[in-house]
Design a protein around this motif. Structure first.
Motif, mmCIF file in Angstrom:
data_model
loop_
_atom_site.group_PDB
_atom_site.id
_atom_site.type_symbol
_atom_site.label_atom_id
_atom_site.label_comp_id
_atom_site.label_asym_id
_atom_site.label_seq_id
_atom_site.Cartn_x
_atom_site.Cartn_y
_atom_site.Cartn_z
ATOM 1 N N SER A 92 34.424 48.388 30.367
ATOM 2 C CA SER A 92 35.063 47.130 30.005
ATOM 3 C C SER A 92 35.410 46.364 31.274
ATOM 4 N N PHE A 93 35.669 45.071 31.117
ATOM 5 C CA PHE A 93 36.042 44.262 32.285
ATOM 6 C C PHE A 93 37.396 44.709 32.838
ATOM 7 N N ARG A 94 38.270 45.212 31.968
ATOM 8 C CA ARG A 94 39.563 45.738 32.430
ATOM 9 C C ARG A 94 39.346 46.967 33.316
ATOM 10 N N GLU A 95 38.460 47.871 32.878
ATOM 11 C CA GLU A 95 38.160 49.059 33.684
ATOM 12 C C GLU A 95 37.493 48.662 35.004
ATOM 13 N N GLY A 96 36.606 47.672 34.934
ATOM 14 C CA GLY A 96 35.953 47.208 36.151
ATOM 15 C C GLY A 96 36.947 46.646 37.149
ATOM 16 N N ALA A 97 37.908 45.860 36.665
ATOM 17 C CA ALA A 97 38.938 45.294 37.544
ATOM 18 C C ALA A 97 39.792 46.402 38.155
ATOM 19 N N ARG A 98 40.115 47.420 37.347
ATOM 20 C CA ARG A 98 40.925 48.525 37.862
ATOM 21 C C ARG A 98 40.189 49.281 38.966
ATOM 22 N N ILE A 99 38.889 49.541 38.752
ATOM 23 C CA ILE A 99 38.081 50.239 39.759
ATOM 24 C C ILE A 99 37.949 49.391 41.016
ATOM 25 N N TYR A 100 37.775 48.085 40.837
ATOM 26 C CA TYR A 100 37.646 47.174 41.982
ATOM 27 C C TYR A 100 38.916 47.197 42.827
#
Length: 233
Positions: free
Chosen positions: A213-221
């Motif tokens: 998800s975009f939320r998971e992507g932002a967290r990883i970033y």
């Protein structure tokens, strides 16, 4: 991989900017010399790890990985530009080695003395869709970088998003040996046509392709930026 084309061609691009030479011309000249080194590197690494005699046992793999990397590095550097030689060459080398290992394997398996026994699952099977999904970020990145390297695309992006300005204090602050001012180029902030923008967009587009998800992507970033905060500075 030799570093001249590393970080999607940044050394070549910067060399072109400071020398007023076309980046494609520099890419072509470097791309005609580095492949010679690229053929040697796999052999060099294996000899360092296992010695010359052991390297002879895996010579087919050494030749396939080195020659395929060198060929695609030369091809990409001469016809596509400086951003993709090591990306495409690396992928081509991996695929070539995978094909070789379907038909040939070394007689003996070499390991480090302190290496623990391997417990990998060798009977796991993946569908073509799963393999394509796993490779999709690399394929997407290759397409994006190819697009960013095209001159019409670069010109269009620079027309929309590019800032050029002189750094205060530098314009008259540097003198030649004869006392005349050194001509300073303006700083070019090409924030849209920069290859880093292509990579950022690739990462965003790839999130749903790999099931994030975009939320998971932002967290990883954010976690990555935090981990690399000192190297970034």
């Amino acid at each position: 991989a030799p570093v001249a084309f590393g970080a999607v061609g940044t050394p070549i691009i910067i060399a072109a900017q400071v020398s007023d030479l076309p980046d494609m011309a520099i890419s072509q000249m470097v791309g005609r010399t580095l492949p010679i080194l690229s053929v040697v590197v796999p052999m060099y690494l294996v000899v360092i790890m296992a010695g010359f005699r052991k390297s002879l046992e895996v010579m087919p793999a050494i030749l396939v990985s080195g020659i395929s990397f060198a060929f695609f590095q030369w091809l990409t550097a001469n016809y596509l530009g400086p951003m993709l030689p090591d990306v495409i060459a690396g992928l081509a080398s991996i695929i070539s080695l995978m094909v070789l290992l379907r038909y040939w394997k070394p007689k003996a398996t070499w390991r480090f003395q302190e290496e623990p026994p391997q417990t990998l699952e060798t009977d796991r099977q993946y569908s073509a869709g799963q393999v394509l999904r796993a490779w999709s970020p690399f394929l997407m990145m290759t397409l994006m970088i190819i697009a960013w390297g095209l001159q019409p695309v670069r010109d269009a992006l620079n027309f929309v998003g590019q800032l050029k300005f002189y750094v205060p204090g530098l314009q008259e602050g540097l003198l030649k040996a004869d006392g005349s001012p050194l001509v300073i180029k303006p700083f070019d902030l090409n924030y849209l046509s920069n290859s880093g923008t292509a990579l950022l967009l690739t990462g965003i587009i790839s999130l749903p392709l790999v099931g994030l998800s975009f939320r998971e992507g932002a967290r990883i970033y954010l976690a990555t930026v935090t981990q690399l905060r000192y190297p970034i500075i």
